[in-house]
Structures are given as structure tokens and as C-alpha cells.
Design an enzyme around this catalytic site. Sequence first.
Site, mmCIF file in Angstrom:
data_model
loop_
_atom_site.group_PDB
_atom_site.id
_atom_site.type_symbol
_atom_site.label_atom_id
_atom_site.label_comp_id
_atom_site.label_asym_id
_atom_site.label_seq_id
_atom_site.Cartn_x
_atom_site.Cartn_y
_atom_site.Cartn_z
ATOM 1 N N ASN A 88 1.000 -1.163 -0.142
ATOM 2 C CA ASN A 88 -0.030 -0.069 -0.039
ATOM 3 C C ASN A 88 0.794 1.298 -0.194
ATOM 4 O O ASN A 88 0.467 2.424 -0.473
ATOM 5 C CB ASN A 88 -1.014 0.043 1.234
ATOM 6 C CG ASN A 88 -2.396 0.656 1.018
ATOM 7 O OD1 ASN A 88 -2.505 0.773 -0.278
ATOM 8 N ND2 ASN A 88 -2.944 0.935 2.010
ATOM 9 N N THR A 125 -1.787 11.717 9.048
ATOM 10 C CA THR A 125 -2.355 11.854 10.287
ATOM 11 C C THR A 125 -1.268 12.759 11.216
ATOM 12 O O THR A 125 -0.339 12.779 10.965
ATOM 13 C CB THR A 125 -2.323 10.250 10.866
ATOM 14 O OG1 THR A 125 -3.150 9.492 10.168
ATOM 15 C CG2 THR A 125 -2.898 10.323 12.383
ATOM 16 N N ARG A 266 -6.664 -31.674 16.584
ATOM 17 C CA ARG A 266 -6.722 -31.871 18.205
ATOM 18 C C ARG A 266 -7.876 -32.814 18.411
ATOM 19 O O ARG A 266 -9.193 -32.668 18.100
ATOM 20 C CB ARG A 266 -7.182 -30.368 18.560
ATOM 21 C CG ARG A 266 -7.295 -30.292 20.236
ATOM 22 C CD ARG A 266 -5.881 -30.440 20.889
ATOM 23 N NE ARG A 266 -6.120 -30.175 22.420
ATOM 24 C CZ ARG A 266 -5.045 -30.460 23.316
ATOM 25 N NH1 ARG A 266 -3.876 -30.595 22.572
ATOM 26 N NH2 ARG A 266 -5.218 -29.927 24.418
ATOM 27 N N GLU A 361 -6.663 3.714 7.594
ATOM 28 C CA GLU A 361 -7.327 4.260 6.380
ATOM 29 C C GLU A 361 -8.776 4.601 6.644
ATOM 30 O O GLU A 361 -9.619 4.321 6.008
ATOM 31 C CB GLU A 361 -7.059 3.083 5.390
ATOM 32 C CG GLU A 361 -5.829 2.496 4.982
ATOM 33 C CD GLU A 361 -4.724 3.317 4.604
ATOM 34 O OE1 GLU A 361 -5.217 4.390 3.729
ATOM 35 O OE2 GLU A 361 -3.571 3.137 4.914
ATOM 36 N N ASN A 365 -15.486 3.061 12.745
ATOM 37 C CA ASN A 365 -16.559 3.936 13.002
ATOM 38 C C ASN A 365 -16.770 4.975 11.811
ATOM 39 O O ASN A 365 -17.858 5.382 11.378
ATOM 40 C CB ASN A 365 -16.539 4.604 14.152
ATOM 41 C CG ASN A 365 -16.781 3.773 15.499
ATOM 42 O OD1 ASN A 365 -17.442 2.496 15.335
ATOM 43 N ND2 ASN A 365 -16.252 3.898 16.667
#
Length: 383
Positions: A88, A125, A266, A361, A365
Site C-alpha cells: 500500500n 495523520t 486436536r 485508512e 466507525n
Amino acid sequence: MDFDLTDELVAVRDLAREFAEKEIAPTVARDDREKNFRADLIKNMGELGFYGSVIPETYGGNGLGFVAMVLITEEIARVHSAMRVAINMQIGPAVTVLQFGTEEQKNKFIPPLMSGEKIGCFAITEPDAGSDVAALRTTATKDGERYLLNGSKLWISNAPVTDSGLVYAYTDRSQKHRGMTAFYADWDQPGLTRKPLETLGAHCSPIGELIFDNFPIPAANRLGNEGDGFKICMWQLNQTRLNCAAGALGVARAAKEAAVNYCNERVQFGQKIGEFQMNQDMIAQMIVHEEAARLLVYRAAWLADQKKPNNLETSIAKYAAAEAANFAADGAMKILGAYGYSTEFPVERYYRDAKSYQIVEGSSNVQKIIIAQDALGYRKANR
């Protein structure tokens, strides 16, 4: 609706899968433990064309499209999520320069990112500007044929190692978000201090702070006009968000596969633990979440390849994939129990790495805000 991949896309996916399993997987546990930044693997992925799917051949890409990017990204992230971030950081700056740069800027800045010769990043940011991008405080002041950058960027992927990348700053704060401007910068200049930061996961993807003190950027490196930065940033995030969604798919798949394998190996109380209905319930939910997210991610990528608006679809895909990754990682941890919690096995790494997809990114929310506001008619995502 045709859900089949073309032969070309299948070949691209298989190449990425083979590379991940043969070149990344053998050292992934040690690399994560020692926090090794693998510049050699980044260069190797560039040589294989993994960054070039959304870039024309003219600038060093291969033009295979966004669906190809998604397929490559998922395969890499399935083996090592931190290496997905590296993809990215190369694609994000390159595709943004492709969209908004001049011909001179495209020829200068994109090819080194495609080859892996230069390590990219995008610096958005800040300490007080995360989801609220318009709240950033970094400024770029015109000084003749250059701009002087002052401020700091926080939680920037590749900050300790990047050679060049995108940076956003205010050229006119009085205009609020309309005063933001985008630049492409080479970091090999005086006036830049880097500080590494520690994080829960993605240990091979170095994160840090970039601090600018009259850091010079040539005026020729400005993308678009002064004031175009917010528009450019929102466009760029929609592209990098799609890559992030594909990475979450890879983590979800890895966690599911680990859980399925363990259920078939398992034995407790005289039977394989996969025969217990509670474990079957978790496996079934993992598969449904992952497959639903995959179709949403592929749809968003297909729309991008058709050059159709896909902001809403990308937000839906990113939210669904991030939640699928975290559900699968949590489920795998429960099924494997102490073995999942142990650092000798990869599930604890999936658990740590999955959390980032609910944050980067645009947090989960933020995606829900975009989706809900579109449905309510407050702000149409694909306007």
C-alpha cells in the site's frame, strides 16, 4: 453477474501465493519477532510487478487493474499482514500522482515506487488530526520556488525508512479544508526528524513520526493547485482503503485456515474438536463473514476497474473485511486455546495484526458514518 476470474487474474493470484509461501513464509515468525524491515522483499515484489496493477506500463506498471491488486494483496496478507502494508505504501502515492500529477511528476516519481527502488509513504495523520483530516496543523509556506514545511505527522507507516512520499499541509489555514495542499516529497533534505513508534502488531512495518522544521519542498512537487489537498487526500484514501480491505481478507483467511486445521488435528474427550457443535458454529461464522467480505471487496475493485464511483462500496467492503478479520482471529484464538495464545504459533500474530484493520485508512466507525450518512441522504458517498 460473472464471478469467475480471468485466466490472467488467476495467474497473478497464483504468482502472489507462490511468492508469499516460498519467500515470505519461511522467515515470517522470526521477522515478526525481531521486527525486521525486509527491503529485499519489497524490491522483489517490485520486480514481480506487484505494485503495478493500477499503473500503466508507461510509468513502470502493468495495468492489470484493481481486482488484480486485491488478489495480490490478499495472498501477501494471508502469510504476513505487515508486507501488505508495504504494498500500500508503494501503490498509494503512485496512483495519486497518476491521478493528479503532471506528466513530468508521473515520469519522475512513479517508476521508482513501482520497482521498489524507493520506499514510499503517505503522511496525513497528526497528533490532533486522525479521522478529522481537516484538523491537521502542518503548514507549507511559499518561499520563492519552494515551500517550507513545518509541523509533524504521527503514526506514519514506513516513517523510519521511507525515501519519498505524499504529504499534506495547509498553505492557507483561513480557507479551512479548502486551504490544504498536497505535495510529493523526497525526504533526503535537511529539516526532517524521524522518530520510530512501537505498535501492537505489524511489527515488520515500521511506524513513526515525521517532524518538519522548515523542510524544503520544490514548488514543482506540488500536486494540483494550492487548495486541492483535501480533495486529493479523500480520493487517495479511497484507493488505499481498498488495499486495506483486501489485506483484512488475507488475515481472515489465515485465521480461519488455522482454526480449521486445528479442529481436524486436536482430539479431546475421544473425538476431534471439530466435531463439537460450538466449534462448528464458530467455523461457520468465520466462513460466512469472510466470503461476504470477499464479494464486497471484489465488487468495489471491479467498480474501480470500470471507472465507476465506488466510495460507498469501498467503505462497505473495508468495514466488512476488517470485522471479518477480527472475528476470525478472535475465533481462532478461542479454538486453539493456549496454542493460540502462544507466540510459537501464528494465531497470536493474526490476532494482533487484525486490530489494525479496524483503525487504519479510516476506522470502522468512520466507515459506518460514511455508510449511514449515505443511506440517510445527509452526504452521498458517490456524489
